[in-house]
Design a protein around this motif. Structure first.
Motif, mmCIF file in Angstrom:
data_model
loop_
_atom_site.group_PDB
_atom_site.id
_atom_site.type_symbol
_atom_site.label_atom_id
_atom_site.label_comp_id
_atom_site.label_asym_id
_atom_site.label_seq_id
_atom_site.Cartn_x
_atom_site.Cartn_y
_atom_site.Cartn_z
ATOM 1 N N GLU A 182 0.609 -1.119 0.093
ATOM 2 C CA GLU A 182 -0.039 -0.182 0.053
ATOM 3 C C GLU A 182 0.921 1.324 0.058
ATOM 4 O O GLU A 182 0.492 2.576 -0.175
ATOM 5 C CB GLU A 182 -0.813 0.238 1.286
ATOM 6 C CG GLU A 182 -2.178 -1.042 0.980
ATOM 7 C CD GLU A 182 -3.118 -1.114 2.263
ATOM 8 O OE1 GLU A 182 -2.660 -0.138 3.162
ATOM 9 O OE2 GLU A 182 -3.792 -1.832 2.364
ATOM 10 N N GLU A 183 2.096 1.021 0.038
ATOM 11 C CA GLU A 183 3.028 2.270 0.218
ATOM 12 C C GLU A 183 4.450 1.777 -0.771
ATOM 13 O O GLU A 183 5.091 0.620 -0.033
ATOM 14 C CB GLU A 183 3.229 2.986 1.537
ATOM 15 C CG GLU A 183 4.138 4.062 1.589
ATOM 16 C CD GLU A 183 4.370 4.540 3.132
ATOM 17 O OE1 GLU A 183 3.788 5.772 3.486
ATOM 18 O OE2 GLU A 183 5.091 3.859 3.896
ATOM 19 N N ILE A 184 4.739 2.548 -1.464
ATOM 20 C CA ILE A 184 5.976 2.126 -2.095
ATOM 21 C C ILE A 184 7.000 3.562 -2.332
ATOM 22 O O ILE A 184 6.500 4.654 -1.637
ATOM 23 C CB ILE A 184 5.860 1.539 -3.562
ATOM 24 C CG1 ILE A 184 5.435 2.731 -4.462
ATOM 25 C CG2 ILE A 184 5.040 0.441 -3.512
ATOM 26 C CD1 ILE A 184 5.037 2.623 -5.918
ATOM 27 N N GLU A 185 8.364 3.230 -2.483
ATOM 28 C CA GLU A 185 9.215 4.237 -2.673
ATOM 29 C C GLU A 185 9.293 4.785 -4.131
ATOM 30 O O GLU A 185 8.940 3.943 -5.123
ATOM 31 C CB GLU A 185 10.692 3.904 -2.372
ATOM 32 C CG GLU A 185 10.725 3.605 -0.702
ATOM 33 C CD GLU A 185 12.223 2.823 -0.285
ATOM 34 O OE1 GLU A 185 12.856 2.965 -1.366
ATOM 35 O OE2 GLU A 185 12.413 2.801 0.740
ATOM 36 N N ARG A 186 9.863 5.902 -4.294
ATOM 37 C CA ARG A 186 10.171 6.234 -5.764
ATOM 38 C C ARG A 186 10.978 5.175 -6.365
ATOM 39 O O ARG A 186 11.914 4.639 -5.672
ATOM 40 C CB ARG A 186 10.822 7.549 -5.659
ATOM 41 C CG ARG A 186 10.245 8.678 -5.297
ATOM 42 C CD ARG A 186 10.688 10.021 -5.163
ATOM 43 N NE ARG A 186 11.074 10.628 -6.423
ATOM 44 C CZ ARG A 186 11.779 11.748 -6.601
ATOM 45 N NH1 ARG A 186 11.887 12.337 -5.660
ATOM 46 N NH2 ARG A 186 12.125 12.074 -7.702
ATOM 47 N N LYS A 187 10.750 4.952 -7.687
ATOM 48 C CA LYS A 187 11.263 3.903 -8.694
ATOM 49 C C LYS A 187 11.038 2.648 -8.346
ATOM 50 O O LYS A 187 11.051 1.428 -8.999
ATOM 51 C CB LYS A 187 12.816 4.204 -8.484
ATOM 52 C CG LYS A 187 13.419 5.330 -9.246
ATOM 53 C CD LYS A 187 14.808 5.134 -9.068
ATOM 54 C CE LYS A 187 15.591 6.239 -9.945
ATOM 55 N NZ LYS A 187 16.837 6.037 -10.217
ATOM 56 N N GLU A 188 10.498 2.233 -7.125
ATOM 57 C CA GLU A 188 9.854 1.007 -6.774
ATOM 58 C C GLU A 188 8.543 0.685 -7.403
ATOM 59 O O GLU A 188 7.541 1.596 -7.838
ATOM 60 C CB GLU A 188 9.483 0.948 -5.150
ATOM 61 C CG GLU A 188 9.348 -0.639 -4.830
ATOM 62 C CD GLU A 188 9.210 -0.639 -3.279
ATOM 63 O OE1 GLU A 188 9.071 -1.808 -2.513
ATOM 64 O OE2 GLU A 188 9.281 0.506 -2.653
ATOM 65 N N THR A 189 8.206 -0.591 -7.682
ATOM 66 C CA THR A 189 6.951 -1.280 -8.198
ATOM 67 C C THR A 189 6.175 -2.168 -7.489
ATOM 68 O O THR A 189 6.806 -2.721 -6.302
ATOM 69 C CB THR A 189 7.228 -1.933 -9.705
ATOM 70 O OG1 THR A 189 8.125 -3.098 -9.315
ATOM 71 C CG2 THR A 189 7.879 -0.882 -10.966
ATOM 72 N N LYS B 269 -16.599 -0.372 -11.304
ATOM 73 C CA LYS B 269 -15.503 0.769 -11.422
ATOM 74 C C LYS B 269 -14.986 0.686 -9.746
ATOM 75 O O LYS B 269 -16.003 0.888 -8.979
ATOM 76 C CB LYS B 269 -15.759 2.077 -11.869
ATOM 77 C CG LYS B 269 -14.276 2.852 -12.009
ATOM 78 C CD LYS B 269 -14.847 4.502 -12.267
ATOM 79 C CE LYS B 269 -15.307 4.651 -13.261
ATOM 80 N NZ LYS B 269 -15.770 6.032 -13.827
ATOM 81 N N GLU B 270 -13.700 0.453 -9.543
ATOM 82 C CA GLU B 270 -13.290 0.496 -8.166
ATOM 83 C C GLU B 270 -11.942 0.940 -8.167
ATOM 84 O O GLU B 270 -11.310 1.476 -8.984
ATOM 85 C CB GLU B 270 -13.127 -1.092 -7.709
ATOM 86 C CG GLU B 270 -14.360 -1.874 -7.375
ATOM 87 C CD GLU B 270 -15.406 -1.204 -6.533
ATOM 88 O OE1 GLU B 270 -15.007 -0.687 -5.659
ATOM 89 O OE2 GLU B 270 -16.400 -1.816 -6.441
ATOM 90 N N LYS B 271 -11.798 1.846 -7.093
ATOM 91 C CA LYS B 271 -10.680 2.602 -6.672
ATOM 92 C C LYS B 271 -9.613 2.234 -5.732
ATOM 93 O O LYS B 271 -10.276 1.811 -4.587
ATOM 94 C CB LYS B 271 -11.095 4.026 -6.604
ATOM 95 C CG LYS B 271 -11.691 4.594 -7.939
ATOM 96 C CD LYS B 271 -12.182 6.263 -7.659
ATOM 97 C CE LYS B 271 -12.912 6.853 -8.704
ATOM 98 N NZ LYS B 271 -13.248 7.996 -8.612
ATOM 99 N N ILE B 272 -8.515 2.578 -5.546
ATOM 100 C CA ILE B 272 -7.560 2.258 -4.345
ATOM 101 C C ILE B 272 -6.640 3.069 -4.394
ATOM 102 O O ILE B 272 -6.209 3.814 -5.394
ATOM 103 C CB ILE B 272 -7.026 0.794 -4.399
ATOM 104 C CG1 ILE B 272 -6.575 0.385 -3.095
ATOM 105 C CG2 ILE B 272 -6.031 0.635 -5.641
ATOM 106 C CD1 ILE B 272 -6.289 -1.198 -3.055
ATOM 107 N N ILE B 273 -6.309 3.612 -3.231
ATOM 108 C CA ILE B 273 -5.186 4.749 -2.955
ATOM 109 C C ILE B 273 -3.919 4.211 -2.701
ATOM 110 O O ILE B 273 -3.639 3.014 -1.990
ATOM 111 C CB ILE B 273 -5.546 5.726 -1.671
ATOM 112 C CG1 ILE B 273 -6.726 6.409 -2.221
ATOM 113 C CG2 ILE B 273 -4.428 6.609 -1.522
ATOM 114 C CD1 ILE B 273 -7.502 7.334 -1.208
ATOM 115 N N LEU B 274 -2.741 4.879 -3.186
ATOM 116 C CA LEU B 274 -1.448 4.271 -2.916
ATOM 117 C C LEU B 274 -0.746 5.341 -2.520
ATOM 118 O O LEU B 274 -0.799 6.607 -3.083
ATOM 119 C CB LEU B 274 -0.836 3.536 -4.221
ATOM 120 C CG LEU B 274 0.469 3.175 -4.257
ATOM 121 C CD1 LEU B 274 0.871 2.004 -3.555
ATOM 122 C CD2 LEU B 274 1.179 3.234 -5.466
#
Length: 267
Positions: A182-189, A245-250
């Protein structure tokens, strides 16, 4: 002579011994609280910060139904009343034309149209709500700034040529989204997994989109890549006319080591 002294003494008692301070109270009439003021006799009151009241604009303070002048000297206790003016709220008419059946609603300026439930028409597939002369379905996240009419469009169901067998199209009824992270760093996938219900839906084609491609991108396989620190909404929608339609926050955060990513430039 004595009588004159008595008169002078009485005059002094009534004029020379007046109050040294007066209380100035503010009645905001349903607005935000305004503190009272203690003002020296003959001095001017300080004009307070204008109060606020939902749905109204503050006009002025008044005393005895007249606008109060804060340049006047205070010589008595006063209660000032807030004068308000109602805010004019602009609304727009929305017409839903469902095969000739008209339903009207009103929305306030600066808001979007609540998406109605999917209508039914025997022997047809609902394609979406369309504005006149538009080839794409209406985007219900768009802000309304004028009257609008939306028309329901349908497609006739295909009937199998074989009289012995008729295959009915099974539409998607629900999408369940799950992020690996649910949380990533820059450049991370990270990968966004989607569970389609029912599992035997005829068309399982999905469309992935991001609310801000500068923060994170997403491909049509659900792979998300972080680019810039911030919060982004990933939307997954069906392509089978069910309009699910569904949404999710990252959240995308800076790298833990604190080093800048020089090869990623912010616009």
């Amino acid at each position: 002579m004595k009588k004159l002294l008595v008169i002078l003494l009485v005059f002094f008692l009534f004029t020379g011994c007046g109050a040294s301070e007066y209380m100035l109270e503010f009645n905001s009439n349903g607005g935000s609280l305004v503190e009272e003021q203690l003002v020296e006799n003959g001095s001017k009151a300080t004009k307070p910060v204008d109060p606020t009241k939902e749905g109204y604009n503050f006009q002025y303070w008044e005393s005895n139904n007249k606008k109060y002048d804060f340049n006047s000297n205070v010589k008595e206790n006063l209660i000032l009343e807030a004068k308000w003016e109602a805010v004019s709220i602009k609304t727009y008419k929305v017409k839903f034309n469902n095969d000739g059946s008209i339903k009207e609603e009103e929305v306030t300026e600066g808001s979007s149209i609540p998406e109605p439930s999917i209508p039914n028409k025997n022997g047809h597939i609902f394609l979406g709500w369309y504005e006149k002369e538009q080839s794409e379905p209406y985007n219900f996240e768009k802000i309304v700034n004028s009257d609008i009419e939306l028309e329901a469009k349908y497609q006739k169901k295909d009937v199998a040529s074989s009289s012995s067998q008729h295959e009915e199209t099974i539409f998607v009824t629900n999408l369940e989204l799950k992020l690996e992270k649910e949380e990533i760093e820059r450049k991370e996938t990270t990968k966004l997994d989607v569970i389609i219900e029912p599992r035997n839906a005829t068309d399982k084609t999905l469309k992935f989109s991001t609310s801000n491609a500068k923060i994170a991108t997403v491909d049509q396989n659900g792979v998300i890549k972080g680019l810039k620190e911030g919060e982004v909404t990933i939307t997954v929608s069906t392509e089978d006319s069910s309009n699910i339609k569904e949404k999710i926050i990252l959240n995308v955060r800076k790298k833990i080591d604190g080093k800048a990513d020089n090869d990623i430039q912010d616009d």
